[in-house]
Design an enzyme around this catalytic site. Structure first.
Site, PDB file in Angstrom:
ATOM      1  N   PHE A   1       1.155  -1.197  -0.158  1.00 29.88           N
ATOM      2  CA  PHE A   1      -0.198   0.072  -0.102  1.00 29.88           C
ATOM      3  C   PHE A   1       1.010   1.334   0.433  1.00 29.88           C
ATOM      4  O   PHE A   1       0.032   2.495  -0.517  1.00 29.88           O
ATOM      5  CB  PHE A   1      -0.939  -0.280   1.407  1.00 29.88           C
ATOM      6  CG  PHE A   1      -0.355   0.793   2.357  1.00 29.88           C
ATOM      7  CD1 PHE A   1      -0.315   1.779   2.608  1.00 29.88           C
ATOM      8  CD2 PHE A   1       0.206  -0.760   2.981  1.00 29.88           C
ATOM      9  CE1 PHE A   1       0.385   2.301   4.414  1.00 29.88           C
ATOM     10  CE2 PHE A   1       0.953  -0.264   4.438  1.00 29.88           C
ATOM     11  CZ  PHE A   1       1.121   0.530   4.636  1.00 29.88           C
ATOM     12  N   LYS A   2       2.092   0.879   0.702  1.00 27.40           N
ATOM     13  CA  LYS A   2       2.952   2.178   0.221  1.00 27.40           C
ATOM     14  C   LYS A   2       3.328   2.545  -0.848  1.00 27.40           C
ATOM     15  O   LYS A   2       3.948   3.926  -1.368  1.00 27.40           O
ATOM     16  CB  LYS A   2       4.354   2.116   1.257  1.00 27.40           C
ATOM     17  CG  LYS A   2       4.395   1.408   3.082  1.00 27.40           C
ATOM     18  CD  LYS A   2       5.025   1.173   3.517  1.00 27.40           C
ATOM     19  CE  LYS A   2       4.023   0.830   5.080  1.00 27.40           C
ATOM     20  NZ  LYS A   2       5.544  -0.425   5.400  1.00 27.40           N
ATOM     21  N   ASP A   3       3.132   1.945  -2.171  1.00 26.38           N
ATOM     22  CA  ASP A   3       3.335   2.846  -3.524  1.00 26.38           C
ATOM     23  C   ASP A   3       2.598   3.690  -3.426  1.00 26.38           C
ATOM     24  O   ASP A   3       2.875   5.253  -4.806  1.00 26.38           O
ATOM     25  CB  ASP A   3       2.694   1.378  -4.091  1.00 26.38           C
ATOM     26  CG  ASP A   3       4.442   0.638  -4.425  1.00 26.38           C
ATOM     27  OD1 ASP A   3       4.898   0.578  -4.162  1.00 26.38           O
ATOM     28  OD2 ASP A   3       3.091  -1.098  -3.892  1.00 26.38           O
TER      29      ASP A   3
ATOM     30  N   ASP B   1       8.452  -3.322   4.103  1.00 29.01           N
ATOM     31  CA  ASP B   1       8.186  -2.986   2.741  1.00 29.01           C
ATOM     32  C   ASP B   1       8.084  -1.560   2.542  1.00 29.01           C
ATOM     33  O   ASP B   1       8.652  -1.711   1.176  1.00 29.01           O
ATOM     34  CB  ASP B   1       7.418  -3.606   2.335  1.00 29.01           C
ATOM     35  CG  ASP B   1       5.803  -3.818   2.858  1.00 29.01           C
ATOM     36  OD1 ASP B   1       5.950  -2.769   3.834  1.00 29.01           O
ATOM     37  OD2 ASP B   1       4.581  -3.548   2.644  1.00 29.01           O
TER      38      ASP B   1
END
Length: 176
Positions: free
Chosen positions: A88-90, A120
């Site tokens: 989700f950090k993308d 991640d």
């Protein structure tokens, strides 16, 4: 955006958070996800970032599928794991990278972004800043497996413990 922490050691927060009317929220249902992101980000970014630049930032940052899965009438889940690193950090890393790239344009020295992580975050940030001119990324990972185990069982103490030793593994995101 380029300073990190605020002078008091805290986080920067907007003075005001834009509210969207019920009509606007209803209109969002029929718009592409990138358009919704643009409209939500616009009050925070303008006038410092021209609208055409913000549109480009959002379009480049969120150029992967974002699936809305219906579980039942009125209950939906937004799948945030379809980005380049499947985290989700993308979303945040890619948006931040491109926005920072806008702010450092024309600088003679590259800006260095330092990230310390055991998960991640490192891969999402490294990939997010990939090929963004003027910025390099250095990622620090824990030096031992025991530190990683300690981190997973006690995130707060792992980040503050003097025994949490870091080894630098550098990934220069703009050039690899």
């Amino acid at each position: 955006m380029l300073r990190g922490l605020a002078p008091d050691g805290g986080l920067y927060m907007p003075v005001e958070i834009a509210r969207h009317s019920p009509e606007e929220l209803e209109e969002f249902r029929g718009l592409p996800f990138t358009e919704v992101c643009f409209r939500v980000a616009r009050p925070f970014a303008t006038p410092d970032v021209p609208e055409e630049v913000l549109w480009q930032v959002v379009s480049e940052a969120i150029n992967f599928p974002v699936n809305l899965v219906s579980l039942s009438p009125g209950l939906h889940i937004l799948e945030l794991f379809h980005g380049p690193t499947l985290a989700f950090k993308d979303f945040g890393a890619r948006f931040m990278a491109r926005l920072m790239g806008y702010f450092v344009r024309g600088e003679t020295r590259p800006l260095t972004v330092l990230v310390a992580t055991s998960g991640d975050t490192g891969s999402a940030v490294a990939h997010g800043f990939l090929r963004v001119p003027g910025i390099r990324v250095v990622i620090l990972y824990p030096s031992s497996a025991s530190a990683k185990r300690r981190r997973s069982s006690s995130p707060r103490s792992a980040k503050t413990s003097p025994r949490w030793k870091w080894r630098a593994r550098s990934m220069i995101a703009s050039g690899w």
